[in-house]
Enzyme design. Structure first.
Site, mmCIF file in Angstrom:
data_model
loop_
_atom_site.group_PDB
_atom_site.id
_atom_site.type_symbol
_atom_site.label_atom_id
_atom_site.label_comp_id
_atom_site.label_asym_id
_atom_site.label_seq_id
_atom_site.Cartn_x
_atom_site.Cartn_y
_atom_site.Cartn_z
ATOM 1 N N GLU A 77 4.837 4.274 3.301
ATOM 2 C CA GLU A 77 4.253 5.464 3.676
ATOM 3 C C GLU A 77 5.296 6.465 4.568
ATOM 4 O OE1 GLU A 77 -0.194 6.385 4.583
ATOM 5 O OE2 GLU A 77 0.737 6.283 6.514
ATOM 6 N N ASP A 106 -5.325 -1.885 8.480
ATOM 7 C CA ASP A 106 -3.865 -1.600 8.308
ATOM 8 C C ASP A 106 -3.289 -2.333 6.783
ATOM 9 O OD1 ASP A 106 -3.031 0.128 10.787
ATOM 10 O OD2 ASP A 106 -3.883 -1.800 11.624
ATOM 11 N N ASP A 135 2.388 -0.059 5.400
ATOM 12 C CA ASP A 135 1.904 0.786 6.316
ATOM 13 C C ASP A 135 2.387 0.670 7.720
ATOM 14 O OD1 ASP A 135 0.147 2.923 6.960
ATOM 15 O OD2 ASP A 135 -1.427 1.345 7.691
#
EC number: 3.1.21.10
Length: 174
Positions: A67, A139, A8
């Site tokens: 992502e 996160d 992420d």
């Protein structure tokens, strides 16, 4: 059994999550955050690259999910996020990992069953799917969700012989 790294990306905090795909589900291996501080952008990007490289050396994943950048209200923030994402992708490519990209909606759909899930819903589903007793930092939880999404997509692609079908520069485009 395949080790999968989920990333992420962020210019200040980059979450990572490592899961083991057993073919019958996924098991938790590790997760955490790479904190880059508030220095110059070039130093923060170096810290993302170094941190992701260290995670790869430590756990030895063979594939990575990351992502995709979303359009933020602040163009400068989106640009910095894209640069941090690039640093993480280069770290994975340097290590020879197969890299796949997922939108936030794809990750939420794979984990929570709806693309409109909020971070807390995703976090709770990550805990449930990986049988975690404590909440991971948000996160790290997002990174674990990306790794689980990648495991899910890998399983759905293998029977059709699609893994690697659209590879460009080491990245699998879905």
């Amino acid at each position: 059994m395949t080790l999968i790294l989920g990333i992420d990306p962020g210019s200040r905090i980059t979450g990572y999550g490592v899961v083991r795909d057993t073919g019958r589900g996924c098991e938790y291996v590790a997760s955490g955050c790479i904190r880059t501080g508030s220095g110059e952008l070039s130093e923060r990007l170096r810290a993302v690259f170094s941190g992701v490289s260290e995670v790869i050396r430590t756990y030895g994943p063979v594939t990575m999910g990351i992502e995709q950048v979303f359009m933020a209200r602040n163009a400068d923030s989106a640009l910095k996020l894209g640069q941090a994402r690039g640093a993480a992708i280069v770290a994975g490519a340097e290590a020879g990992l197969q890299i796949a990209e997922y939108t936030a909606t794809q990750v939420k759909q794979a984990i929570a069953g709806t693309g409109g899930a909020d971070k807390q819903q995703v976090q709770m589903m990550v805990m449930h799917l990986l049988k975690l007793l404590e909440k991971p930092q948000i996160d790290a939880s997002d990174a674990l969700a990306i790794a689980l999404c990648h495991a899910h997509h890998r399983q759905s692609l293998v029977p059709h012989g699609l893994i690697g079908a659209k590879r460009r520069g080491g990245r699998l485009r879905l």
